[in-house]
Design a protein around this motif. Structure first.
Motif, PDB file in Angstrom:
ATOM      1  N   ALA A 419       0.906  -1.153   0.139  1.00 46.33           N
ATOM      2  CA  ALA A 419       0.039   0.023  -0.069  1.00 46.33           C
ATOM      3  C   ALA A 419       0.902   1.220  -0.101  1.00 46.33           C
ATOM      4  N   ASP A 420       0.543   2.386  -0.826  1.00 44.15           N
ATOM      5  CA  ASP A 420       1.248   3.461  -0.951  1.00 44.15           C
ATOM      6  C   ASP A 420       1.260   4.106   0.288  1.00 44.15           C
ATOM      7  N   ALA A 421       0.007   4.106   0.973  1.00 41.97           N
ATOM      8  CA  ALA A 421      -0.056   4.603   2.526  1.00 41.97           C
ATOM      9  C   ALA A 421       0.926   4.030   3.353  1.00 41.97           C
ATOM     10  N   LEU A 422       1.562   2.637   3.286  1.00 40.95           N
ATOM     11  CA  LEU A 422       2.211   2.029   4.315  1.00 40.95           C
ATOM     12  C   LEU A 422       3.553   1.735   3.403  1.00 40.95           C
ATOM     13  N   GLY A 458      -2.237  -0.110  10.881  1.00 40.66           N
ATOM     14  CA  GLY A 458      -2.119   0.772   9.958  1.00 40.66           C
ATOM     15  C   GLY A 458      -3.084   0.712   8.808  1.00 40.66           C
ATOM     16  N   LYS A 460      -6.276   0.337   6.851  1.00 42.54           N
ATOM     17  CA  LYS A 460      -7.656   0.664   7.268  1.00 42.54           C
ATOM     18  C   LYS A 460      -8.429   0.325   6.077  1.00 42.54           C
ATOM     19  N   MET A 463      -8.503   2.036   2.071  1.00 45.42           N
ATOM     20  CA  MET A 463      -6.943   2.146   1.374  1.00 45.42           C
ATOM     21  C   MET A 463      -6.892   1.348   0.169  1.00 45.42           C
ATOM     22  N   THR A 464      -6.079   2.152  -0.742  1.00 40.30           N
ATOM     23  CA  THR A 464      -5.751   1.355  -2.111  1.00 40.30           C
ATOM     24  C   THR A 464      -4.533   0.466  -2.078  1.00 40.30           C
TER      25      THR A 464
END
Length: 575
Positions: A419-422, A458, A460, A463-464
């Motif tokens: 994930a880009d968020a992680l 982290g 959720k 999320m993409t």
């Protein structure tokens, strides 16, 4: 001679020259023309030579491009199918009412943690307790009536109530009423003796004590046992007060009622003889009664014969009432069955209403209420959504997979998720479902593949993420660059570089048919046709325009007459 030679040269040059000054001018003009022609010839020769050098260099460069090579190597190959999607909860269920009614209990809060089966709300329900109790009483009454009818038999047998000698009071064909005495049974195997004792003796005599009876007629004593002690006083001879004691003794066969004897009771305190002589008698007769009203159809034992308890003695029949009684019993059975069904239906209704009035959590998870939630006192209809339970502990992502790759995807395959968020974190997953029907867009069909995600800190919902599905893994296998393989006419070929001869000149490449296996975007597995370490051609340019290109996954090898770059991979395809 000299003039002749000059004249000959000029003639050779194609002009006739006369003498004098005019002739000199013509000679000069001819010379200029010859020099010009010579220059042109020299320029043409130089151009041809330059073009030849340029062509040789270009051909050498093209040959160099066509001869880029690689080695057949052995290694591991991972084939993956990738896709992108948004994280969603794997399980969520709406909380709905199962019936219409008024909310009487509401234990639901937004964000509340609930477990499957937990009571969240209740609705009012009609109480059927009184109707159920009345139905149970009706069943009891019906059972008693049916039992009574079944006891009213129209054909029954007469059983002996005891042991002894039977004496019939009726004969076959006689009509009798239920309960009438139709015979008596006298037990002649036992005798009774009633002796009289005074009050002092009576204090030591108890039931069950042994006794002796002296039969005066035979001057012999027989054993007996006390069966009854009567404490009611009886008048004796001479105005005395006496008490009766009854004993029983076995009849050896020679004794009869009316014989005299003396009774003595053997007590712990000693023998207690009766004060008066006693008389022997048989026990009281046992009556045999008709079990039903009707006609004596048969007597199975003659009078004077011995019978035993339970033995069949006779048969009584009442055919006139048989049909009517059978109808009454059948009707009573149907009424009883109907009463039981009514009770079952009311109990089912009560249980169903009670169950439907209770609103339970469908799964474990977090309760999410609407913006305007219901509450106690609200009237709701069947199917009203009171909230939603979301299980955030189980997440999933649904990715579209190209129709060319979906056959490779199977449930249970491992998935790597990022994930880009992680950033820098790799999440594990597993394929849990592959859609059996695809969707088409712009002429390309895709199929939804559901991937279960291991929960990590982290991550959720919403999320993409990018998902790479490991669809195949080949270990220690032969591999070549995918650009080196040409597939044409259902067969696969590889261009193998030629080896140098004795003169140092390299042999021409040769085309080898191979059997291919799995592949990714850069390498392809070779199952047959090549050996490890062989040198193969992996790149080339078309030597002429309009040449045909072979088909392969991602392209084909480039060789004279066969060229072109591989096509770009599409979203959701193997890499």
């Amino acid at each position: 001679m000299k003039a002749e030679g000059t004249q000959g040269c000029l003639v050779f040059c194609g002009a006739r020259i006369g003498g004098g000054e005019g002739n000199n001018m013509k000679i000069i003009k001819v010379k200029k023309i010859g020099i010009g022609l010579l220059v042109i010839v020299l320029l043409v020769v130089a151009a041809v030579a330059g073009w030849q050098i340029f062509s040789d260099r270009r051909n050498a460069r093209a040959q160099s491009l066509r001869m880029l090579t690689a080695k057949v190597e052995r290694g591991d190959l991972e084939v993956r199918v990738s896709g992108t999607g948004a994280v969603e909860a794997a399980a969520q269920e709406e909380v709905r009412t199962l019936m219409s009614g008024t909310i009487t209990r509401f234990d639901m809060k937004d964000g509340q943690q609930v477990t499957a089966g937990q009571l969240l709300a209740e609705l009012d329900v009609e109480d059927l307790s009184l109707q159920i109790e009345k139905a149970r009483l009706d069943i009891t009454i019906q059972e008693r009536e049916l039992d009574q009818l079944r006891r009213e038999k129209t054909l029954d047998t007469v059983k002996s109530p005891g042991n002894g000698e039977i004496t019939w009071e009726v004969k076959e064909g006689d009509l009798v009423q239920e309960g009438n005495v139709i015979a008596t049974i006298q037990d002649r195997t036992r005798l009774e003796v009633v002796g009289r004792f005074n009050a002092t003796q009576l204090e030591d005599i108890k039931p069950g004590q042994e006794a002796q009876v002296l039969i005066m007629e035979f001057l012999t004593s027989l054993p007996a046992r006390v069966v009854e002690v009567n404490t009611d006083p009886k008048p004796g001879t001479g105005g005395s007060i006496l008490y009766e004691v009854k004993v029983e003794l076995e009849n050896p066969g020679s004794l009869d009622a009316g014989m005299k004897g003396w009774l003595t009771v053997l007590t712990p305190a000693g023998e207690r003889p009766a004060v008066e002589e006693a008389t022997l008698s048989f026990p009281e007769t046992v009556d045999v009664r008709a079990p039903i009203s009707g006609e004596i159809k048969a007597l199975y034992v003659d009078s004077g014969k011995s019978v035993s308890t339970g033995q069949t003695l006779a048969e009584v029949s009442n055919p006139d009432q048989a049909e009517e009684l059978a109808d009454q019993i059948a009707t009573a059975e149907l009424k009883l069955q109907q009463a039981r069904l009514d009770l079952e239906e009311k109990e089912r209704q009560q249980a169903e209403q009670t169950q439907k009035s209770r609103v339970l959590a469908p799964i474990d998870g977090t309760l999410v209420l609407p913006d305007d939630p219901n509450g106690v006192g609200d009237d709701v209809s069947q199917g009203t959504v009171l909230g939603t339970v979301v299980d955030y502990s189980q997440m999933q992502v649904v990715i579209p997979v190209d129709e060319l790759d979906v056959a490779k995807v199977k449930t249970g395959q491992e998935v790597e998720i990022t994930a880009d968020a992680l950033p820098g974190k790799t999440i594990s997953g597993q394929v849990v479902d592959v859609a059996s029907q695809g969707t088409s867009e712009n002429g390309v069909a895709t199929f939804d593949v559901t991937v279960a995600i291991q929960p990590v800190e982290g991550l959720k919902v919403g999320m993409t993420v990018n998902a790479d599905i490991l669809v195949d893994y080949r270990q220690n296998t032969l591999l070549v660059p995918i650009e080196a393989v040409l597939q044409q006419g259902g067969r696969s070929f590889v261009l193998v570089a030629g080896t140098s001869g004795k003169d140092g000149q390299a042999a021409s490449p040769r085309s080898v048919q191979v059997k291919t296996g799995a592949y990714d975007t850069s390498r392809m597995e070779i199952l047959e046709g090549l050996a490890e370490g062989q040198e193969i051609i992996i790149q080339g340019a078309a030597s002429q325009s309009g040449s045909a290109q072979g088909n392969r996954p991602g392209g084909g090898f480039l060789m004279p007459g066969m060229g072109g770059p591989p096509p770009e991979p599409r979203q959701g395809v193997s890499k």
